[in-house]
Design a protein around this motif. Structure first.
Motif, mmCIF file in Angstrom:
data_model
loop_
_atom_site.group_PDB
_atom_site.id
_atom_site.type_symbol
_atom_site.label_atom_id
_atom_site.label_comp_id
_atom_site.label_asym_id
_atom_site.label_seq_id
_atom_site.Cartn_x
_atom_site.Cartn_y
_atom_site.Cartn_z
ATOM 1 N N LEU A 1 -20.423 -12.549 -14.471
ATOM 2 C CA LEU A 1 -21.670 -13.543 -14.508
ATOM 3 C C LEU A 1 -21.987 -14.181 -13.146
ATOM 4 C CD1 LEU A 1 -20.967 -14.955 -17.945
ATOM 5 C CD2 LEU A 1 -22.613 -13.161 -17.619
ATOM 6 N N ASP A 2 -21.129 -14.742 -12.665
ATOM 7 C CA ASP A 2 -21.414 -15.484 -11.183
ATOM 8 C C ASP A 2 -21.889 -14.482 -10.176
ATOM 9 O OD1 ASP A 2 -20.702 -17.944 -12.217
ATOM 10 O OD2 ASP A 2 -18.504 -17.672 -11.520
ATOM 11 N N GLY A 3 -21.276 -13.036 -10.287
ATOM 12 C CA GLY A 3 -21.681 -12.218 -9.340
ATOM 13 C C GLY A 3 -23.031 -11.826 -9.619
ATOM 14 N N LEU A 4 -23.643 -12.012 -10.760
ATOM 15 C CA LEU A 4 -25.069 -11.742 -11.140
ATOM 16 C C LEU A 4 -26.158 -12.399 -10.154
ATOM 17 C CD1 LEU A 4 -25.172 -11.028 -14.793
ATOM 18 C CD2 LEU A 4 -25.145 -9.429 -13.104
ATOM 19 N N LYS A 5 -25.560 -13.595 -9.531
ATOM 20 C CA LYS A 5 -26.356 -14.330 -8.706
ATOM 21 C C LYS A 5 -26.598 -13.757 -7.403
ATOM 22 C CE LYS A 5 -24.413 -18.446 -11.129
ATOM 23 N NZ LYS A 5 -23.637 -19.792 -10.929
ATOM 24 N N VAL B 1 -33.622 0.191 -2.401
ATOM 25 C CA VAL B 1 -33.145 0.085 -3.611
ATOM 26 C C VAL B 1 -33.395 1.134 -4.785
ATOM 27 C CG1 VAL B 1 -33.373 -1.481 -5.593
ATOM 28 C CG2 VAL B 1 -33.419 -2.311 -3.180
ATOM 29 N N TYR B 2 -34.667 1.724 -4.549
ATOM 30 C CA TYR B 2 -35.014 2.725 -5.387
ATOM 31 C C TYR B 2 -34.130 4.092 -5.455
ATOM 32 C CZ TYR B 2 -37.306 6.501 -8.016
ATOM 33 O OH TYR B 2 -38.024 7.481 -8.879
ATOM 34 N N GLN B 3 -33.812 4.172 -3.874
ATOM 35 C CA GLN B 3 -33.084 5.685 -3.556
ATOM 36 C C GLN B 3 -31.569 5.382 -3.988
ATOM 37 O OE1 GLN B 3 -34.474 8.331 -2.776
ATOM 38 N NE2 GLN B 3 -36.615 7.542 -2.527
ATOM 39 N N GLU B 4 -31.097 4.175 -3.821
ATOM 40 C CA GLU B 4 -29.713 4.018 -4.398
ATOM 41 C C GLU B 4 -29.622 4.096 -5.712
ATOM 42 O OE1 GLU B 4 -25.650 3.086 -3.711
ATOM 43 O OE2 GLU B 4 -27.116 3.792 -2.507
ATOM 44 N N VAL B 5 -30.530 3.733 -6.629
ATOM 45 C CA VAL B 5 -30.431 3.612 -8.197
ATOM 46 C C VAL B 5 -30.632 5.299 -8.445
ATOM 47 C CG1 VAL B 5 -32.691 3.304 -8.838
ATOM 48 C CG2 VAL B 5 -30.692 2.462 -10.284
ATOM 49 N N ARG B 6 -31.392 6.035 -7.552
ATOM 50 C CA ARG B 6 -31.582 7.386 -7.927
ATOM 51 C C ARG B 6 -30.461 8.197 -7.379
ATOM 52 N NH1 ARG B 6 -32.622 10.401 -10.114
ATOM 53 N NH2 ARG B 6 -34.239 11.974 -9.351
ATOM 54 N N ARG B 7 -29.344 7.608 -6.511
ATOM 55 C CA ARG B 7 -28.169 8.370 -6.369
ATOM 56 C C ARG B 7 -27.102 8.126 -7.223
ATOM 57 N NH1 ARG B 7 -23.745 7.593 -2.977
ATOM 58 N NH2 ARG B 7 -24.019 5.360 -2.779
ATOM 59 N N PRO C 1 -18.229 -7.512 -5.830
ATOM 60 C CA PRO C 1 -17.266 -6.115 -6.145
ATOM 61 C C PRO C 1 -17.581 -5.508 -7.283
ATOM 62 C CG PRO C 1 -15.866 -7.889 -6.426
ATOM 63 C CD PRO C 1 -17.037 -8.676 -6.126
ATOM 64 N N PHE C 2 -18.901 -5.483 -7.740
ATOM 65 C CA PHE C 2 -19.406 -4.431 -8.881
ATOM 66 C C PHE C 2 -19.010 -3.127 -8.576
ATOM 67 C CE2 PHE C 2 -22.206 -7.886 -9.994
ATOM 68 C CZ PHE C 2 -21.665 -8.270 -11.442
ATOM 69 N N PRO C 3 -18.965 -2.016 -9.282
ATOM 70 C CA PRO C 3 -18.861 -0.786 -9.173
ATOM 71 C C PRO C 3 -20.309 -0.186 -8.459
ATOM 72 C CG PRO C 3 -17.849 -0.960 -11.309
ATOM 73 C CD PRO C 3 -18.522 -2.281 -10.838
ATOM 74 N N PRO C 4 -20.238 0.708 -7.740
ATOM 75 C CA PRO C 4 -21.480 1.105 -7.029
ATOM 76 C C PRO C 4 -22.720 1.377 -7.970
ATOM 77 C CG PRO C 4 -19.711 2.271 -5.978
ATOM 78 C CD PRO C 4 -19.054 1.714 -7.421
ATOM 79 N N GLU C 5 -22.480 1.968 -9.053
ATOM 80 C CA GLU C 5 -23.605 2.328 -10.066
ATOM 81 C C GLU C 5 -24.006 1.104 -10.619
ATOM 82 O OE1 GLU C 5 -19.768 2.734 -12.452
ATOM 83 O OE2 GLU C 5 -20.492 3.283 -10.479
ATOM 84 N N GLN C 6 -23.091 0.128 -10.822
ATOM 85 C CA GLN C 6 -23.635 -1.171 -11.511
ATOM 86 C C GLN C 6 -24.344 -2.041 -10.706
ATOM 87 O OE1 GLN C 6 -20.530 -3.302 -13.609
ATOM 88 N NE2 GLN C 6 -20.055 -1.542 -14.652
ATOM 89 N N LYS C 7 -23.931 -2.229 -9.332
ATOM 90 C CA LYS C 7 -24.516 -2.782 -8.375
ATOM 91 C C LYS C 7 -25.940 -2.225 -8.144
ATOM 92 C CE LYS C 7 -22.081 -4.308 -4.852
ATOM 93 N NZ LYS C 7 -21.124 -4.210 -3.506
#
Length: 219
Positions: free
Chosen positions: A12-16, A48-54, A22-28
């Motif tokens: 929850l703190d990491g969401l800030k 940001v869009y290209q990373e989420v599409r990856r 260190p979230f997993p790459p897909e979650q991040k």
């Protein structure tokens, strides 16, 4: 609410700052996409869009965008109309308490979990869970602004008085409920609500149900 579903305090703190946590790459990637949709005009930068599409298919990205957009709508609508936060349904809350008790964790962990469920699900400004230890009530969990007592003698204050009498006490916005195993007081639940008018009608039966479930573990 997230903590009720097992999300850790660290997450929850990491969401800030999901870019550094260190979230997993897909979650991040999903979190950064959601942040970009939510902040300011909602423009999502190309990186940001290209990373989420990856990490996600086109259909999955559309689904993520729909969920984020829907909750942005709810938040803006509720904020504009000053709608109060919805409290967790009592039956749902009691079921979560039953699951916490049935998990077989140590008593201290169960009490911490139950305190979280009450504190977050019903917006109580204070939650204290005490367990009987001979002639004292030992604190097992606390949620609130003040420094809690480590323990109380039976008969001391409202909590100790409930520990002696085994009777529920209502004082304004405060509710003190015994955790009973037959006639034996195994513990006490002490809560304070920001909705004083609801203490007797809504909160008392709810917390007494929680106390009945918690008795199975405190004994």
């Amino acid at each position: 609410m997230a903590k009720q579903f097992g999300v850790s305090d660290a997450a929850l703190d990491g969401l800030k700052d999901p870019g550094r946590h260190p979230f997993p790459p897909e979650q991040k990637a999903a979190f950064l996409f959601a942040d970009a949709m939510t902040d300011g005009p909602g423009h999502v930068p190309d990186p940001v869009y290209q990373e989420v599409r990856r990490h996600f298919s086109e259909a999955q990205v559309v689904e993520i965008a729909c969920v984020v957009g829907l909750f942005n709508y709810f938040n803006r609508f509720n904020n504009a109309l000053h709608v109060e936060v919805t409290l967790t349904d009592p039956d749902v809350l009691v079921r979560r308490v039953e699951e916490a008790v049935a998990a077989g964790s140590p008593v201290a962990d169960v009490c911490e979990r139950v305190a979280d469920i009450l504190h977050q699900g019903r917006r109580y400004v204070r939650v204290g869970l005490f367990q009987r230890d001979k002639e004292r009530l030992a604190l097992r969990a606390w949620r609130g602004p003040a420094s809690p007592p480590a323990s109380l003698r039976l008969g001391e204050g409202d909590v100790g008085a409930t520990g002696t009498s085994g009777a529920t006490r209502v004082a304004g916005p405060r509710l003190v409920v015994p955790v009973l195993a037959g006639s034996f007081v195994a513990g006490v639940i002490d809560v304070e609500s920001d909705r004083p008018a609801a203490i007797e009608e809504e909160d008392r039966p709810l917390v007494e149900r929680v106390a009945t479930v918690l008795a199975l573990r405190l004994t």
